[in-house]
Structures are given as structure tokens and as C-alpha cells.
Design a protein around this motif. Structure first.
Motif, PDB file in Angstrom:
ATOM      1  N   ASP A 527      -5.454   6.087   9.177  1.00  0.00           N
ATOM      2  CA  ASP A 527      -5.315   7.477   8.751  1.00  0.00           C
ATOM      3  C   ASP A 527      -5.946   7.735   7.390  1.00  0.00           C
ATOM      4  N   LEU A 528      -6.061   6.697   6.556  1.00  0.00           N
ATOM      5  CA  LEU A 528      -6.546   6.901   5.191  1.00  0.00           C
ATOM      6  C   LEU A 528      -8.062   7.047   5.152  1.00  0.00           C
ATOM      7  N   THR A 529      -8.756   6.071   5.688  1.00  0.00           N
ATOM      8  CA  THR A 529     -10.218   6.092   5.598  1.00  0.00           C
ATOM      9  C   THR A 529     -10.832   5.631   6.920  1.00  0.00           C
ATOM     10  N   PRO A 530     -11.857   6.329   7.338  1.00  0.00           N
ATOM     11  CA  PRO A 530     -12.545   7.482   6.698  1.00  0.00           C
ATOM     12  C   PRO A 530     -11.970   8.837   7.091  1.00  0.00           C
ATOM     13  N   LYS A 531     -10.812   8.832   7.806  1.00  0.00           N
ATOM     14  CA  LYS A 531     -10.291  10.086   8.318  1.00  0.00           C
ATOM     15  C   LYS A 531      -9.903  11.035   7.191  1.00  0.00           C
ATOM     16  N   THR A 532      -9.192  10.542   6.158  1.00  0.00           N
ATOM     17  CA  THR A 532      -8.699  11.416   5.082  1.00  0.00           C
ATOM     18  C   THR A 532      -9.596  11.361   3.856  1.00  0.00           C
ATOM     19  N   LEU A 533      -9.937  10.171   3.418  1.00  0.00           N
ATOM     20  CA  LEU A 533     -10.733  10.006   2.201  1.00  0.00           C
ATOM     21  C   LEU A 533     -11.870   9.039   2.460  1.00  0.00           C
ATOM     22  N   PRO A 534     -13.025   9.299   1.903  1.00  0.00           N
ATOM     23  CA  PRO A 534     -14.097   8.301   1.993  1.00  0.00           C
ATOM     24  C   PRO A 534     -13.772   7.102   1.113  1.00  0.00           C
ATOM     25  N   LEU A 535     -14.408   5.982   1.407  1.00  0.00           N
ATOM     26  CA  LEU A 535     -14.145   4.750   0.661  1.00  0.00           C
ATOM     27  C   LEU A 535     -14.498   4.910  -0.809  1.00  0.00           C
ATOM     28  N   SER A 536     -15.538   5.697  -1.115  1.00  0.00           N
ATOM     29  CA  SER A 536     -15.971   5.850  -2.505  1.00  0.00           C
ATOM     30  C   SER A 536     -14.880   6.487  -3.358  1.00  0.00           C
ATOM     31  N   VAL A 537     -14.135   7.439  -2.807  1.00  0.00           N
ATOM     32  CA  VAL A 537     -13.059   8.081  -3.560  1.00  0.00           C
ATOM     33  C   VAL A 537     -11.933   7.092  -3.827  1.00  0.00           C
ATOM     34  N   ILE A 538     -11.585   6.295  -2.836  1.00  0.00           N
ATOM     35  CA  ILE A 538     -10.533   5.288  -3.032  1.00  0.00           C
ATOM     36  C   ILE A 538     -10.944   4.301  -4.120  1.00  0.00           C
ATOM     37  N   VAL A 539     -12.218   3.913  -4.096  1.00  0.00           N
ATOM     38  CA  VAL A 539     -12.711   2.989  -5.116  1.00  0.00           C
ATOM     39  C   VAL A 539     -12.583   3.597  -6.502  1.00  0.00           C
ATOM     40  N   ARG A 540     -12.963   4.868  -6.643  1.00  0.00           N
ATOM     41  CA  ARG A 540     -12.884   5.538  -7.951  1.00  0.00           C
ATOM     42  C   ARG A 540     -11.448   5.596  -8.453  1.00  0.00           C
ATOM     43  N   VAL A 541     -10.504   5.900  -7.584  1.00  0.00           N
ATOM     44  CA  VAL A 541      -9.099   5.973  -7.996  1.00  0.00           C
ATOM     45  C   VAL A 541      -8.604   4.604  -8.452  1.00  0.00           C
ATOM     46  N   LEU A 542      -8.908   3.573  -7.695  1.00  0.00           N
ATOM     47  CA  LEU A 542      -8.467   2.226  -8.067  1.00  0.00           C
ATOM     48  C   LEU A 542      -9.115   1.778  -9.377  1.00  0.00           C
ATOM     49  N   GLN A 543     -10.371   2.120  -9.582  1.00  0.00           N
ATOM     50  CA  GLN A 543     -11.032   1.775 -10.836  1.00  0.00           C
ATOM     51  C   GLN A 543     -10.371   2.470 -12.021  1.00  0.00           C
ATOM     52  N   GLN A 544      -9.985   3.724 -11.832  1.00  0.00           N
ATOM     53  CA  GLN A 544      -9.311   4.455 -12.905  1.00  0.00           C
ATOM     54  C   GLN A 544      -7.959   3.828 -13.230  1.00  0.00           C
ATOM     55  N   LEU A 545      -7.235   3.383 -12.211  1.00  0.00           N
ATOM     56  CA  LEU A 545      -5.959   2.701 -12.456  1.00  0.00           C
ATOM     57  C   LEU A 545      -6.171   1.440 -13.289  1.00  0.00           C
ATOM     58  N   LEU A 546      -7.137   0.636 -12.930  1.00  0.00           N
ATOM     59  CA  LEU A 546      -7.398  -0.595 -13.682  1.00  0.00           C
ATOM     60  C   LEU A 546      -7.886  -0.287 -15.090  1.00  0.00           C
ATOM     61  N   ALA A 547      -8.681   0.766 -15.261  1.00  0.00           N
ATOM     62  CA  ALA A 547      -9.147   1.146 -16.597  1.00  0.00           C
ATOM     63  C   ALA A 547      -7.983   1.538 -17.486  1.00  0.00           C
ATOM     64  N   GLU A 548      -6.907   2.071 -16.881  1.00  0.00           N
ATOM     65  CA  GLU A 548      -5.714   2.453 -17.646  1.00  0.00           C
ATOM     66  C   GLU A 548      -4.671   1.337 -17.659  1.00  0.00           C
ATOM     67  N   GLN A 549      -5.110   0.111 -17.359  1.00  0.00           N
ATOM     68  CA  GLN A 549      -4.254  -1.083 -17.422  1.00  0.00           C
ATOM     69  C   GLN A 549      -3.081  -1.014 -16.443  1.00  0.00           C
ATOM     70  N   VAL A 550      -3.304  -0.399 -15.284  1.00  0.00           N
ATOM     71  CA  VAL A 550      -2.282  -0.343 -14.246  1.00  0.00           C
ATOM     72  C   VAL A 550      -2.720  -1.266 -13.111  1.00  0.00           C
ATOM     73  N   PRO A 551      -1.987  -2.350 -12.834  1.00  0.00           N
ATOM     74  CA  PRO A 551      -2.374  -3.241 -11.735  1.00  0.00           C
ATOM     75  C   PRO A 551      -2.290  -2.534 -10.383  1.00  0.00           C
ATOM     76  N   ILE A 552      -3.064  -3.023  -9.441  1.00  0.00           N
ATOM     77  CA  ILE A 552      -3.068  -2.433  -8.096  1.00  0.00           C
ATOM     78  C   ILE A 552      -2.419  -3.392  -7.098  1.00  0.00           C
ATOM     79  N   ARG A 553      -1.423  -4.158  -7.574  1.00  0.00           N
ATOM     80  CA  ARG A 553      -0.726  -5.093  -6.682  1.00  0.00           C
ATOM     81  C   ARG A 553      -0.037  -4.358  -5.532  1.00  0.00           C
ATOM     82  N   ASN A 554       0.567  -3.207  -5.847  1.00  0.00           N
ATOM     83  CA  ASN A 554       1.247  -2.425  -4.804  1.00  0.00           C
ATOM     84  C   ASN A 554       0.203  -1.583  -4.062  1.00  0.00           C
ATOM     85  N   PHE A 555      -0.701  -2.259  -3.379  1.00  0.00           N
ATOM     86  CA  PHE A 555      -1.807  -1.553  -2.718  1.00  0.00           C
ATOM     87  C   PHE A 555      -1.302  -0.673  -1.585  1.00  0.00           C
ATOM     88  N   ARG A 556      -0.254  -1.095  -0.928  1.00  0.00           N
ATOM     89  CA  ARG A 556       0.292  -0.277   0.161  1.00  0.00           C
ATOM     90  C   ARG A 556       0.841   1.035  -0.384  1.00  0.00           C
TER      91      ARG A 556
END
Length: 699
Positions: A527-556
Motif C-alpha cells: 500500500d505504501l509504494t508505489p501506490k501511495t508514495l514514490p520511493l524517492s519521497v520515502i528516501v527524502r523523509v528518511l534522510q531528513q530524519l537521519l539529518a536531525e539525528q533521529v534513528p530509523i530503527r522503527n521502520f515499520r
């Protein structure tokens, strides 16, 4: 038939071994009270000598002191056994000494007649020399070394614990190894503390030997002359020989145990075979043996000297030097032959270029100067490769994605002791280390200074000193955190990768994360990709989280938030805000732990309204003077929070959080910008400061 019979647990081997200690204690107490026949005394004196020999050989062959952790208890029991034997033999000597030289057993008679030739005057001199060697030289030195070692071991415990914590935080070791190291430190402190007290047993035993000798001689003279009607000369000869024999039988095991104490407390704590190390370090250099042979040969040619002895030893030393030299030459020749056996590399025929000849840029690169090459060469004992592997494992677990492999190569353009860390070919950090030194880092609150070359810790920017490895224990005692060059580089690499983690996360890494999640939640990924969001948008969000020192361990949890809000908007800041709200409890806990109260810095209402208005107008540009004042105020608030040992958290409305987060990353490192909606409902807030347009106001 007997094979099928199971013996009771009491008769099993482990049980019999287990009762050995209590049985020995009971025997010692029995010897003090019950009279023993001469034959039993012979057996017990022989056992005492055997035990002393076994103990000193055990000390020689253990690889490190902690392998003989029961040594202080063995020392106490052997001392009690020896004193009990002194009491038992004294009883027999005084009661039966008039009957002959074997009244107290064959062992005491042999030491009284054969060892000292039946001359009690010689026996008294030999006994006095043994006591002086044991008490003044060996025991006194061992006691002093035990005291100093115990004190320094206890003083160094905080520094060692901090070093372990630093290795864990840097990912160099895991929690299991850290627990094992902490346990070893505790055992080492307990062992040397026990040795500090146990060495007093040996010293007291030496004093007791002198007192017992005097008492036996005086008591024997009184009993022989007054009760047994012996002449004074006969009483002196008979009882002095028995007493001296008894004293020698006790002092020789005492000297062996004192030597064992001195050897175990003067050993280094690292694992080593003492016999092998002693031979290699003393006699392992052909040059030393050559000069020794030359000096002995010159002394042997001097008239009047014992020429045969000196020349014989000179020949032995020279032969040993020659054999060692030949052995080294044979090893070098064997290595050279092995290298020559390798087939020569045939030059390849030139071929046409293709796309495979274009080298890809390494995600993570580490370049080292030529003097640092041994640190990364496992053949030369380099530990850096293993440390880097630990760093990658630790960061991958904490950040939530697999950190790319680190490509290491030497660079002759760098200074000999310099290294450089690059991300996708762009240098991000560089520093210099001293491979022959260790870095003593001042974490604050040290109790003194250490001698060395002043420096700065490259990972955290703290003041440090490059010290000699021999000063490591001393530096740790004063509160410094000491690390070798490999640890310094690995820690610096860890901090650099953590800072640039958002650059290492790309489309392929995110796709791998989605593939892993699809195994447990296939519908969510579908349901998430590519139906709702393209992969590039998900990548940008995850990169922003890491840039703000927020781990992405809770990927689910991140994907669930994106799937929920992605249908309404694909704006990066909007999706990032929704994900941060979903991760709010994790974000706050990583900043403030399990504390119920979170200290926060807020904006004054007029400043907050101004920033909200600018954001609604689509303008993120602040007037330069206002931006400078806000930056100075936030920097001051961050420093105040760090001095208090608390996290610096700026709490703002959600619509201006992205703008202030970017502003803080550029000019206020260490400041975390949170939105009101990210704070869990059960978390209490404590206002510490308020930032206005012109000044920072304390709450």
C-alpha cells in the motif's frame, strides 16, 4: 554389575575434592591440640615442602595473575599449616628431645645433621640468613608492591570503566564483551586487594619463625638441664640441633611462598608465559650475549682470576649468541625462499576500455599515512580493521540501516601520521595520531596532569595528551580516558558516520529495508509504494530524519505514518512532521532517557508569532540582525543546558519546526528542535529559558 551401581554424591570425585579445603583446616586445628608421632610429622613436613614447590611452579606457569585467583587463600592455609607444624614439632622436641636426634622425626634430623653438618652454630647462621632474606628482602618488597598495586588498581577502576563505556558507545565492543571486561576489572581489584592483606601473613610468619626458634632453644635448655639432668653443653647441642632443623624445615617452604608472592604481584596483568618472556627478553638478543661473552672472556684472561669458570661461561654465552644469530638468518632465508617460490606475475595483454574500467566512488573511505599502515595490516598485528567492523555493526544497529563497508587505502600525499575520512569521495574529517603513543582524554574532573604532547581528541574536541603506553595506568588513576591510536581513529570514524548518516542512505538501502519489511508486513509495503508514495519521497523523509539525528530503527512505524498521511500530501516537511509525531516517544526518550520531566527552551510569544507569520507567507528568510540575535540566544541556552548535564531542547509549534531545525543545524549544534505534538502525553515539561527577540530570559 558394579558398573550399574550409582555411587552417592558424597563419594563422587567432585565431592571428595570439595571437602579437601575444610579437611585441611580441621587437620591444622588438630595439629595444634593433639600430639603427633614423629612418623606423621615426617609426612606433614614433606607435604608442606611439596605444597610450597607446587605453588611456586603454578605461579611461574600461569599466564596472568587472575588465573590463580585462589592464591591468597592458599597462602593463608599454607601459613597456618606451617605454624601448626611448628607447634606440633615444638611439643615433640621439648618432650622427647632428650632421647636422640630423631625424636622429632627423620626430616628434622636430616636438616639438623646432614644439611648443616651437625653443627648447631652453622645452623643458627644459616637460619638467620634465611630469615633475613625472607623477611628483609623478599617479604618486605612483596608487601610494598602489593600495597601499591592494590591502591593503583582501585584508583584506576573509574578510568577503566569509562574506557569500556567509550568503547561500547563507539561500537568497538558489544555489551557481552563489555560485561566480561567489567567483571575482569572487578576480579583484578578483588585479587590485588586480597594480596595486599595476604602478604602480611608471610611477613608475620617470618617474625613468628624467629620467636619460635628462641623459645625452643630457651625451653629446651631449661627442660634438658632442670628436668632431664643433662649437662649444659649436651642440652645446647641436642636441643639447638633439633630446633635449628625444625626452623630450617619451616623456613625453606616459607621462603618459597614468599618468592611466589613477590613473583605474582610483580607480574604484568596482561596474558603472557613468564618463563618464555623471561628467556626472550633477557637472553633473546644475540648482541647482548655477544657483549657478555666478550666481557667474560676479558675477565677470564686476567691473571689470578678463576680463568676456567670465566672462559667456560664466555664460551657458553658466545655459542648461544651464535646459535640465535644463525636461527634468525635461517628464518629470514626461509621467508625469502617462500617469496621466491611464488610464480611471477605475468603482464596482462592490453585490452580495450569499457564501462567497467570507470571506478565507482566509495561510499565511505579511510585514507592513512604510511606510518599508520601497520594499524590496518592484520599481518602486523593491526587492530583497526576489527574496530571498524565493530563500529559498522554498532551504528547499523543504532541507526536502523546497514552502514556501507569502509574502503581503506594508504595515501602518500598525507602526512605520515595523518588519516582522512571521506563520504562519497568528499573529505569530511582528518586528524593525526601517534601509533607509538596512547591518547589520554580529559573528560572533565581529572585529579592531575600527565606528561606528554598536548592534543585534542578528534572525535569530540576534548583536550587530550599523547602519553607513553607505560603511563596508561597512572593516567587512568587520575581520571583520564586512555585510548590507543586504533581506538581513536575508530571513534572518530563512528562520530563522522553518525553525523553524515543521511548521506549514506540512498534508494538501494531504502529498497532493501522495504524488502525486509515486506517479509513481515507485505500489505503495508504494497500500500505504501508505489501506490501511495514514490520511493524517492520515502528516501527524502528518511534522510531528513537521519539529518536531525533521529534513528530509523522503527521502520515499520515510519512506513505506517507515511502510508496514513501520504494519500493527503507528498510535501516532505508535512510527511516528516507526521513521522516525527509517530516517533515522538522514541525521540524524547533518546534525548532525556526515562526521566519524567523534560527541560525545554521556548520562544517568546512575539517572536513565535513573527516566525509563524513568515512561514505562512512562504518566506523562511529572517532579517540578518534578528537571525544573529536568535542564534546567539540559542547558543547561550544550549551551553547552559550542557553545563547542567541536561539536553538542549527547543519546543516550538509544528509549522515552524522545520525552519528552526534547519537553522539550528547550521548555527547551533547540539540543539534539538521539537514540536509540541511530538511530546508524549505522560511527559512533564519544565521551562528553563525563553528566547525573545533581543535577550534570553531565564524561567
Amino acid at each position: 554389575m558394579l558398573d550399574s551401581v550409582k555411587l552417592p554424591a558424597f563419594f563422587q570425585r567432585s565431592s571428595l575434592i570439595g571437602i579437601g579445603g575444610p579437611l585441611l583446616v580441621m587437620l591444622v586445628l588438630a595439629m595444634v591440640v593433639l600430639p603427633l608421632p614423629a612418623a606423621i610429622l615426617d609426612i606433614l613436613f614433606t607435604f608442606n615442602i611439596t605444597l610450597s614447590i607446587a605453588v611456586i611452579l603454578s605461579v611461574i606457569y600461569i599466564r596472568k595473575p587472575l588465573e590463580f585467583g585462589v592464591f591468597p587463600t592458599v597462602l593463608l592455609l599454607s601459613t597456618l599449616l606451617r605454624l601448626a607444624l611448628n607447634i606440633a614439632s615444638t611439643r615433640v622436641v621439648l618432650l622427647e628431645g632428650h632421647t636422640g636426634g630423631d625424636a622429632a622425626g627423620k626430616v628434622i634430623q636430616a636438616f639438623g645433621e646432614f644439611v648443616i653438618g651437625g653443627n648447631y652454630a652453622v645452623g643458627l647462621v644459616v637460619f638467620a640468613i634465611l630469615v633475613i632474606i625472607n623477611f628483609v628482602v623478599v617479604t618486605k618488597g612483596a608487601t610494598r608492591v602489593s600495597e601499591v598495586t592494590a591502591r593503583f588498581t582501585l584508583d584506576a577502576m573509574p578510568g577503566k570503566q569509562m574506557a569500556i563505556d567509550a568503547d561500547v558507545n563507539a561500537g568497538l565492543i558489544d555489551q557481552e564483551e563489555a560485561g566480561a571486561r567489567r567483571e575482569e576489572i572487578r576480579q583484578e581489584a578483588d585479587f590485588y586487594g586480597a594480596m595486599d592483606g595476604a602478604s602480611k601473613f608471610v611477613r608475620g610468619d617470618a617474625v613468628a619463625g624467629i620467636i619460635i626458634l628462641v623459645i625452643n632453644i630457651v625451653g629446651g635448655l631449661l627442660i634438658g638441664t632442670l628436668q632431664r639432668d643433662m649437662s649444659f653443653g649436651a642440652a645446647v647441642e641436642r636441643y639447638a640441633l633439633l630446633t635449628v632443623g625444625d626452623g630450617l624445615v619451616a623456613q625453606i617452604p616459607a621462603l618459597l611462598l614468599s618468592t611466589a608472592v613477590a613473583m605474582i604481584v610483580t607480574r604484568m596483568s596482561r596474558s603472557q608465559d613468564m618463563g618464555q618472556e623471561l628467556f626472550q627478553q633477557v637472553f633473546g638478543q644475540p648482541r647482548v650475549l655477544t657483549f657478555t661473552a666478550a666481557v667474560l672472556g676479558l675477565m677470564g684472561m686476567i691473571p689470578g682470576m678463576p680463568n676456567v669458570a670465566f672462559l667456560l661461561l664466555a664460551a657458553v654465552a658466545g655459542s648461544a649468541a651464535w646459535l640465535l644469530h644463525k636461527r634468525r638468518e635461517e628464518v629470514a632465508a626461509a621467508v625469502q625462499q617462500e617469496q621466491q617460490r611464488e610464480p611471477p606475475v605475468q603482464p596482462e595483454a592490453p585490452r580495450e576500455l569499457d564501462w567497467g574500467d570507470i571506478a565507482q566512488v566509495d561510499p565511505v573511505g579511510l585514507e592513512v599515512g604510511y606510518r599508520l599502515v601497520p594499524l590496518v595490516d592484520r599481518a602486523q598485528g593491526g587492530e583497526l580493521m576489527g574496530r571498524i567492523k565493530g563500529v559498522r555493526k554498532k551504528l547499523s544497529q543504532s541507526l536502523g540501516f546497514l552502514i556501507s563497508a569502509v574502503h581503506i587505502r594508504d595515501n602518500l600525499e598525507l602526512a605520515p601520521n595523518q588519516y582522512r575520512i571521506s563520504i562519497f569521495g568528499v573529505p569530511c574529517a582528518e586528524a593525526e595520531v601517534r601509533p607509538d603513543r596512547e591518547l589520554a582524554i580529559n573528560p572533565g574532573g581529572v585529579s592531575g596532569t600527565v606528561q606528554g604532547q598536548e592534543a585534542v581528541d578528534p572525535a569530540f574536541g576534548m583536550p587530550a595528551v599523547w602519553i607513553d603506553p607505560a603511563s596508561r595506568e597512572h593516567a587512568q588513576t587520575m581520571g583520564y580516558t586512555v585510548a590507543d591510536s586504533a581506538t581513536v581513529i575508530a571513534t572518530h570514524l563512528s562520530q563522522t558516520l553518525k553525523k553524515h548518516a543521511h548521506e549514506l542512505l540512498g534508494h538501494q538501502e531504502v529498497q532493501n529495508l522495504l524488502d525486509q519489511l515486506a517479509k513481515s508486513a507485505p500489505k503495508l509495503v504494497e500500500d505504501l509504494t508505489p501506490k501511495t508514495l514514490p520511493l524517492s519521497v520515502i528516501v527524502r523523509v528518511l534522510q531528513q530524519l537521519l539529518a536531525e539525528q533521529v534513528p530509523i530503527r522503527n521502520f515499520r512505524g515510519i512506513c505506517e505514518a507515511l502510508a496514513e498521511h501520504g494519500a493527503r500530501s507528498q510535501d516532505i516537511d508535512t510527511l516528516l512532521g507526521a513521522v516525527r509525531v509517530a516517533l515522538g516517544r522514541q525521540i524524547v526518550q533518546e534525548l532525556n532517557g526515562m526521566a519524567e520531566e523534560l527541560p525545554v527552551v521556548t520562544l517568546a510569544p512575539d517572536l513565535e508569532s513573527l516566525l509563524v507569520q513568515l512561514t505562512q507567507q512562504g518566506s523562511a528568510a529572517l532579517e540578518p540582525g534578528l537571525a544573529e540575535r536568535i542564534q546567539e540566544s540559542l547558543q547561550a541556552a544550549t551551553r547552559d543546558q550542557e553545563m547542567r548535564g541536561e539536553p538542549a531542547v527547543l519546543l516550538v509549534p509544528g509549522e515552524i519546526r522545520p525552519m528552526l531545525a534547519r537553522f539550528a543545524r547550521q548555527g547551533v549544534p547540539g540543539l534539538h528542535v521539537l514540536a509540541h505534538s511530538e511530546i508524549p502525553e505522560d511527559k512533564q515539561l519544565r521551562l528553563v529559558q525563553s528566547v525573545a527577540r533581543n535577550t534570553t530570559q531565564a524561567a
